[in-house]
Design a protein around this motif. Structure first.
Motif, PDB file in Angstrom:
ATOM      1  N   LEU A  42      12.807   0.584   1.841  1.00 26.68           N
ATOM      2  CA  LEU A  42      13.676  -0.557   2.132  1.00 26.68           C
ATOM      3  C   LEU A  42      13.706  -1.532   0.955  1.00 26.68           C
ATOM      4  CD1 LEU A  42      15.391  -1.901   4.379  1.00 26.68           C
ATOM      5  CD2 LEU A  42      13.335  -3.138   5.030  1.00 26.68           C
ATOM      6  N   LEU A  43      12.544  -1.920   0.478  1.00 25.33           N
ATOM      7  CA  LEU A  43      12.468  -2.884  -0.612  1.00 25.33           C
ATOM      8  C   LEU A  43      13.057  -2.326  -1.900  1.00 25.33           C
ATOM      9  CD1 LEU A  43      11.659  -5.707  -1.395  1.00 25.33           C
ATOM     10  CD2 LEU A  43       9.306  -4.911  -1.711  1.00 25.33           C
ATOM     11  N   THR A  44      12.804  -1.069  -2.194  1.00 16.11           N
ATOM     12  CA  THR A  44      13.364  -0.443  -3.400  1.00 16.11           C
ATOM     13  C   THR A  44      14.887  -0.490  -3.363  1.00 16.11           C
ATOM     14  OG1 THR A  44      11.456   1.017  -3.654  1.00 16.11           O
ATOM     15  CG2 THR A  44      13.504   1.710  -4.723  1.00 16.11           C
ATOM     16  N   PRO A  95       0.835  -1.211   0.000  1.00 14.26           N
ATOM     17  CA  PRO A  95       0.000   0.000   0.000  1.00 14.26           C
ATOM     18  C   PRO A  95       0.868   1.259   0.000  1.00 14.26           C
ATOM     19  CG  PRO A  95      -0.680  -1.523   1.736  1.00 14.26           C
ATOM     20  CD  PRO A  95       0.607  -2.034   1.178  1.00 14.26           C
ATOM     21  N   ASP A  96       0.345   2.341  -0.538  1.00 16.21           N
ATOM     22  CA  ASP A  96       1.094   3.596  -0.615  1.00 16.21           C
ATOM     23  C   ASP A  96       1.563   4.089   0.753  1.00 16.21           C
ATOM     24  OD1 ASP A  96       0.854   3.685  -3.357  1.00 16.21           O
ATOM     25  OD2 ASP A  96      -0.952   4.931  -3.312  1.00 16.21           O
ATOM     26  N   GLY A  97       0.797   3.785   1.791  1.00 16.56           N
ATOM     27  CA  GLY A  97       1.139   4.267   3.128  1.00 16.56           C
ATOM     28  C   GLY A  97       2.338   3.564   3.761  1.00 16.56           C
ATOM     29  N   ARG A 109      19.224   3.978   5.081  1.00 13.60           N
ATOM     30  CA  ARG A 109      18.585   4.936   4.171  1.00 13.60           C
ATOM     31  C   ARG A 109      17.122   5.189   4.500  1.00 13.60           C
ATOM     32  NH1 ARG A 109      20.962   3.479  -1.833  1.00 13.60           N
ATOM     33  NH2 ARG A 109      23.160   3.746  -1.299  1.00 13.60           N
ATOM     34  N   LEU A 110      16.584   4.487   5.480  1.00 13.64           N
ATOM     35  CA  LEU A 110      15.179   4.685   5.843  1.00 13.64           C
ATOM     36  C   LEU A 110      14.967   6.066   6.441  1.00 13.64           C
ATOM     37  CD1 LEU A 110      14.312   1.269   7.461  1.00 13.64           C
ATOM     38  CD2 LEU A 110      13.361   2.195   5.351  1.00 13.64           C
ATOM     39  N   ASN A 155       8.228   3.332   4.699  1.00  8.84           N
ATOM     40  CA  ASN A 155       9.493   2.708   5.100  1.00  8.84           C
ATOM     41  C   ASN A 155       9.714   1.379   4.394  1.00  8.84           C
ATOM     42  OD1 ASN A 155      10.513   4.664   6.862  1.00  8.84           O
ATOM     43  ND2 ASN A 155       9.240   3.927   8.535  1.00  8.84           N
ATOM     44  N   GLU A 156       8.664   0.589   4.281  1.00 10.37           N
ATOM     45  CA  GLU A 156       8.775  -0.704   3.615  1.00 10.37           C
ATOM     46  C   GLU A 156       9.110  -0.523   2.136  1.00 10.37           C
ATOM     47  OE1 GLU A 156       6.409   0.285   5.655  1.00 10.37           O
ATOM     48  OE2 GLU A 156       6.281  -1.198   7.261  1.00 10.37           O
TER      49      GLU A 156
END
Length: 104
Positions: free
Chosen positions: A22-24, A13-15, A38-39, A18-19
């Motif tokens: 991190l995943l990107t 979800p857009d909200g 980098r978070l 942080n996830e």
């Protein structure tokens, strides 16, 4: 599908800022440690990590030494003065033998 980071990123979800960050970064080949640094709100994750470390160490200590006080355990000095903050020091073998101190 399992191992599909790009699909997981699309499904977030857009909200989940942080996830997503991190995943990107992980998908770009950044190491997990660097991706965490980098978070934008990494303090929350770092606090969670240090809580995990503390809980692991405390659990290991209790598993290996039990709940008895051991030489080198840290204690608060009872004679600490109010307003000066607690004074912490390591317990000696003599103090352990005296039974004056306890973990709880």
């Amino acid at each position: 599908a399992r191992g599909d980071g790009t699909g997981a990123l699309r499904a977030l979800p857009d909200g989940c800022l942080n996830e997503r960050v991190l995943l990107t970064n992980l998908l770009r080949g950044v190491s997990p440690g660097e991706a965490t640094r980098r978070l934008p709100h990494r303090t929350m994750y770092m606090c969670a990590y240090w809580s995990f470390v503390w809980n692991s160490v405390a659990s290991h200590r209790i598993r290996t030494l039990g709940r008895k006080l051991a030489v080198g355990d840290l204690v608060l000095r009872p004679e600490s003065k109010p307003g000066e903050g607690p004074e912490v020091r390591a317990v000696t073998a003599r103090e352990v033998a005296s039974g004056r101190w306890s973990l709880l």
